[in-house]
Motif scaffolding. Structure first.
Motif, PDB file in Angstrom:
ATOM      1  N   LYS A 198     -45.894 -37.727  44.154  1.00 17.31           N
ATOM      2  CA  LYS A 198     -46.375 -37.906  43.207  1.00 17.31           C
ATOM      3  C   LYS A 198     -45.635 -37.529  41.987  1.00 17.31           C
ATOM      4  O   LYS A 198     -45.304 -37.767  40.776  1.00 17.31           O
ATOM      5  CB  LYS A 198     -46.654 -35.711  43.438  1.00 17.31           C
ATOM      6  N   ALA A 199     -43.878 -37.063  42.762  1.00 17.53           N
ATOM      7  CA  ALA A 199     -43.110 -37.006  41.698  1.00 17.53           C
ATOM      8  C   ALA A 199     -42.676 -38.397  41.442  1.00 17.53           C
ATOM      9  O   ALA A 199     -42.040 -38.374  40.347  1.00 17.53           O
ATOM     10  CB  ALA A 199     -42.136 -36.132  42.569  1.00 17.53           C
ATOM     11  N   ALA A 200     -42.100 -39.243  42.026  1.00 16.96           N
ATOM     12  CA  ALA A 200     -42.079 -40.513  41.624  1.00 16.96           C
ATOM     13  C   ALA A 200     -42.989 -40.908  40.134  1.00 16.96           C
ATOM     14  O   ALA A 200     -42.082 -41.811  39.782  1.00 16.96           O
ATOM     15  CB  ALA A 200     -42.358 -41.164  42.936  1.00 16.96           C
ATOM     16  N   ASN A 201     -44.556 -40.474  40.469  1.00 20.37           N
ATOM     17  CA  ASN A 201     -45.297 -41.296  39.553  1.00 20.37           C
ATOM     18  C   ASN A 201     -44.830 -40.566  38.297  1.00 20.37           C
ATOM     19  O   ASN A 201     -44.638 -41.585  37.176  1.00 20.37           O
ATOM     20  CB  ASN A 201     -46.310 -41.296  39.482  1.00 20.37           C
ATOM     21  N   GLN A 202     -44.445 -39.590  38.278  1.00 22.79           N
ATOM     22  CA  GLN A 202     -43.942 -38.931  37.046  1.00 22.79           C
ATOM     23  C   GLN A 202     -42.562 -38.576  36.449  1.00 22.79           C
ATOM     24  O   GLN A 202     -41.924 -38.837  35.973  1.00 22.79           O
ATOM     25  CB  GLN A 202     -43.855 -37.505  37.606  1.00 22.79           C
ATOM     26  N   ASP A 218     -39.726 -38.675  38.556  1.00 24.86           N
ATOM     27  CA  ASP A 218     -38.123 -37.398  38.457  1.00 24.86           C
ATOM     28  C   ASP A 218     -37.560 -38.564  39.993  1.00 24.86           C
ATOM     29  O   ASP A 218     -36.544 -37.608  40.511  1.00 24.86           O
ATOM     30  CB  ASP A 218     -39.341 -36.393  39.800  1.00 24.86           C
ATOM     31  N   ILE A 219     -38.477 -39.304  40.457  1.00 20.10           N
ATOM     32  CA  ILE A 219     -37.842 -39.901  41.936  1.00 20.10           C
ATOM     33  C   ILE A 219     -37.623 -41.165  41.788  1.00 20.10           C
ATOM     34  O   ILE A 219     -39.160 -41.407  41.139  1.00 20.10           O
ATOM     35  CB  ILE A 219     -38.410 -39.812  43.013  1.00 20.10           C
ATOM     36  N   PRO A 220     -36.931 -42.048  42.042  1.00 16.43           N
ATOM     37  CA  PRO A 220     -37.006 -43.825  41.593  1.00 16.43           C
ATOM     38  C   PRO A 220     -37.670 -44.121  43.241  1.00 16.43           C
ATOM     39  O   PRO A 220     -37.940 -43.284  44.282  1.00 16.43           O
ATOM     40  CB  PRO A 220     -35.054 -44.166  42.558  1.00 16.43           C
ATOM     41  N   ALA A 221     -38.614 -44.851  42.881  1.00 14.98           N
ATOM     42  CA  ALA A 221     -40.175 -45.479  43.385  1.00 14.98           C
ATOM     43  C   ALA A 221     -38.949 -46.332  45.315  1.00 14.98           C
ATOM     44  O   ALA A 221     -39.681 -46.029  46.048  1.00 14.98           O
ATOM     45  CB  ALA A 221     -40.603 -46.584  43.131  1.00 14.98           C
ATOM     46  N   ARG A 222     -37.914 -46.945  44.635  1.00 13.83           N
ATOM     47  CA  ARG A 222     -37.068 -47.342  46.149  1.00 13.83           C
ATOM     48  C   ARG A 222     -36.570 -46.409  47.228  1.00 13.83           C
ATOM     49  O   ARG A 222     -36.733 -46.638  48.280  1.00 13.83           O
ATOM     50  CB  ARG A 222     -36.053 -48.000  45.425  1.00 13.83           C
ATOM     51  N   GLN A 223     -36.598 -44.592  46.940  1.00 14.15           N
ATOM     52  CA  GLN A 223     -36.392 -44.232  47.392  1.00 14.15           C
ATOM     53  C   GLN A 223     -38.026 -43.163  48.338  1.00 14.15           C
ATOM     54  O   GLN A 223     -37.849 -42.892  49.394  1.00 14.15           O
ATOM     55  CB  GLN A 223     -35.653 -42.653  46.997  1.00 14.15           C
ATOM     56  N   LEU A 224     -38.927 -44.112  47.956  1.00 11.03           N
ATOM     57  CA  LEU A 224     -40.309 -43.735  48.772  1.00 11.03           C
ATOM     58  C   LEU A 224     -40.366 -44.715  49.801  1.00 11.03           C
ATOM     59  O   LEU A 224     -41.152 -44.252  50.316  1.00 11.03           O
ATOM     60  CB  LEU A 224     -41.639 -43.110  47.682  1.00 11.03           C
ATOM     61  N   SER A 225     -39.463 -45.448  49.674  1.00  8.78           N
ATOM     62  CA  SER A 225     -39.437 -47.192  50.490  1.00  8.78           C
ATOM     63  C   SER A 225     -39.234 -46.822  52.403  1.00  8.78           C
ATOM     64  O   SER A 225     -38.794 -46.035  52.470  1.00  8.78           O
ATOM     65  CB  SER A 225     -39.130 -48.160  49.951  1.00  8.78           C
TER      66      SER A 225
END
Length: 705
Positions: free
Chosen positions: A692-696, A698-705
């Protein structure tokens, strides 16, 4: 034997059988095996109950059963009934076990060690000082008055009960019917007799005794020259003085001796330490050769030093009185190398108004194979005006259970400390479980202490046999002393009983059962070996869980039919084999215990889950526990099944609830819930929050991988 004499024997034995008094279980053959030379059996005597035996008109001795004279319960709660023959000189002729229910001998060590133990008393006169101590087994030199006999490992309570039974019964008979064994008159200390004295004045007035032992006196007792003995302590004393032994001793109970020697404050402390009827003797030495053997341990009975009175031994035990303090002796007192205060128990028959004899038993090595022994003694009597004769009731000896508690204080202290740690772990279980590594260190630390200290060392393995004893005692008349005989089991049972109503059976089954720890270790080994775990189908699992309750019902019910049968059936528990005897047993029992542990490598705690009658009994009472402290989340069971999958004992239901009847409270489930990096729900929610934070942005998407 003439026919009329045989008829007389038969009539006497029939009379005994009808009256139910002495020797109700004993045949003429057994009496004759004790006294082969008997020609007739006399009329039975009462107070105490014995049967005299004769060779013509000469008294050979007495035969008696200990159940007629003592009331000391064994570990099982039943008395150990012995048949004893005591000859006219006070010597124990023969002993035989008539009846007992000691589990360790019936279905553990076997009865042979018990037979061998009581045979050690044969040939010993009841005026000897008898000490159960395997380190010094065998009799001391002639005239020493001390006999050491071997105990039996793993049967401490039973051995001490037998020892007290033999000595109590034999002394009763000797004092009642034999000359030279009468109890001395009762005297009391006069508290009003006191006058301050110096050390020299007390010695001059006969209030304390100085006993110098010269080289010449020592030499008279030994066949070789003293210089030829390989004893460093003696050689140093010989080099320092012509008086290698210089000893002082005094009776401390009288104010004029106790206060002058110890001082007012220490004398009052001594009087509070001594129990009613007990006596204290101070022994001190000057110079290199002391009165204590090098291996002497504080609080024990010395082997080099002894006391006697009227030809009978007087037991002395170190009081360890000066453990943290030093006495304030008179200014003219010598500088002592050794100083001890010894306790004389109330039941010893010691009379401080009569002459007392201090014995020094020396054992010197010629070489590593041959030793020479000699005994030296010195007598001393206090002034008569220090005492007054009174007619008082005989002081009863300290109960065996109290002596056992005092002797096992270290085991009790260690157990209490462990129980405090377990209690703290349960009270603060959520705080502790939040630190996974620390929690596992604490739990495995407790379990290892449980296995090696509580179980193997202190013999604190609870058993369904303990439930037999409790129920039978309630049925026949409850006697708490039966349970106090084993302080470790008493403390442990008391704790388990209380915690059953707080947290349920899991406190014991998951933390304090030594065999349970062995199963945990077996499961750990199976995990390290990557053995495939066998999953029991749910319906089969639920059916097998009920088996232990059926076994509990059968075992407890059998105890009211036959205690012997119940004890045999209790071998279903491998506790005696694995913990009490540490697998030193006949092969069928060892194979059975090992088989359970091997199965436990594939099915976690198989015995606990399906076969343990003790666990079933605890689960029944655990139904009434007050707290259900294993935290659950709303998502547990719906949809998350992680805790159920990881539960080794399979006590978590599909809906996420805990089956506290089966749960051993290992707390692994709350470790999962209280650690964000383990709880599947928490991990999932964290991942959702990060997305949710990435979609907003706040967090780069690559950190969720």
């Amino acid at each position: 034997m003439p026919s009329f004499a045989f008829i007389r024997v038969v009539l006497v034995l029939c009379m005994l059988l009808q009256s139910g008094t002495a020797l109700a279980q004993v045949s003429e053959t057994e009496i004759r095996s004790i006294f082969p030379k008997l020609t007739r059996i006399g009329e039975p005597l009462e107070n105490p109950s014995v049967v005299p035996v004769y060779q013509l008109d000469q008294l050979l001795g007495y035969v008696f059963e200990t159940n007629d004279l003592t009331n000391l319960p064994g570990f099982s709660g039943e008395r150990i009934n012995l048949l004893i023959g005591l000859d006219a000189s006070g010597t124990l002729v023969k002993l035989k076990v008539l009846n007992h229910h000691e589990p360790i001998f019936l279905h553990g060590l076997g009865e042979q060690p018990m037979v061998e133990f009581i045979h050690q008393y044969e040939g010993i006169t009841v005026d000897k000082r008898i000490i159960v101590d395997s380190r010094h087994s065998g009799q001391d030199p002639d005239g020493s008055g001390t006999v050491y006999i071997d105990g039996i490992t793993k049967a401490t309570v039973s051995v001490l009960v037998m020892n007290d039974t033999v000595l109590s019964a034999a002394l009763q008979v000797a004092r009642a019917y034999l000359e030279g064994f009468e109890r001395p008159p009762t005297v009391t200390v006069r508290e009003d007799v006191f006058q301050p004295y110096s050390w020299q004045q007390m010695e001059s007035n006969g209030l304390l005794r100085y006993w110098p032992v010269s080289q010449a006196q020592l030499q008279q007792g030994f066949p070789l020259a003293l210089e030829d003995y390989q004893d460093p302590e003696l050689q140093q004393a010989l080099a320092e003085s012509d008086l290698p032994g210089r000893y002082y001793y005094a009776y401390l109970n009288t104010p004029v001796t106790g206060k002058n020697i110890l001082g007012e404050q220490e004398y009052q402390r001594l009087m509070t330490v001594l129990r009613p009827g007990e006596h204290a003797i101070l022994v001190a030495s000057v110079g290199a050769y002391g009165f204590l053997e090098p291996e002497f341990r504080r609080g024990t009975v010395p082997s080099r030093l002894g006391m006697s009175q009227n030809g009978l031994p007087v037991d002395i035990r170190d009081l360890d009185f000066f453990d943290n303090t030093r006495p304030q002796f008179p200014a003219d007192a010598p500088a002592f190398e050794e100083l001890r205060v010894f306790r004389i128990k109330a039941q010893s028959g010691f009379d401080p108004s009569q002459p007392m004899t201090l014995n020094l038993d020396l054992d010197l090595p010629r070489n590593h194979l041959i030793r020479d022994q000699a005994q030296f003694e010195d007598s001393y009597q206090l002034p008569a005006e220090l005492f007054k004769i009174e007619v008082t009731e005989e002081v009863k000896p300290m109960p065996l259970w109290q002596r056992l508690w005092l002797d096992r204080w270290l085991q009790i202290a260690g157990l209490v400390m462990t129980l405090l740690v377990v209690t703290a772990a349960f009270i603060w279980q959520h705080r502790l479980s939040a630190h996974s590594r620390r929690f596992h260190q604490v739990r495995w630390g407790v379990m290892l202490v449980t296995l090696f200290f509580i179980g193997i060392y202190a013999q604190g393995q609870l058993s369904v046999v303990n439930i037999y004893t409790l129920l039978l005692q309630i049925a026949k008349g409850f006697d708490i002393e039966v349970f106090l005989l084993d302080p470790v089991l008493f403390v442990l049972w008391t704790y388990v009983f209380i915690t059953l109503f707080l947290w349920g059976r899991g406190v014991f089954c998951g933390w304090l059962c030594p065999f349970g720890v062995l199963q945990e270790i077996a499961a750990k080994v199976g995990s390290l070996l990557k053995l495939k775990q066998v999953k029991i189908p749910p319906k089969v699992h639920q059916t097998l869980q009920k088996l232990k309750y059926l076994l509990l019902l059968v075992l407890v019910g059998s105890a009211f039919w036959s205690v012997t049968l119940a004890e045999r059936l209790a071998e279903l528990e491998p506790f005696k084999t694995a913990i009490t005897l540490v697998f030193v047993r006949s092969w069928p029992f060892v194979v059975y215990a090992l088989l359970l542990l091997v199965v436990g490598m594939f099915i976690h705690k198989f015995f606990c889950r399906y076969l343990c009658p003790l666990g079933a009994g605890l689960a029944v009472l655990g139904k009434f526990s007050l707290f259900r402290w294993l935290h659950r989340r709303a998502e547990c069971g719906k949809p998350c099944q992680l805790c159920k999958v990881r539960c080794g004992i399979d006590s978590i239901n599909r809906d996420g609830s805990v089956d506290y009847n089966e749960c051993i409270q290992c707390m692994e489930c709350i470790v999962i819930l209280n650690n964000d990096d383990q709880c599947a729900i928490e991990l999932s929610q964290n991942k959702q929050r990060q997305r949710k934070a990435a979609n907003q942005g706040d967090i780069p998407a690559r950190q969720l991988s």
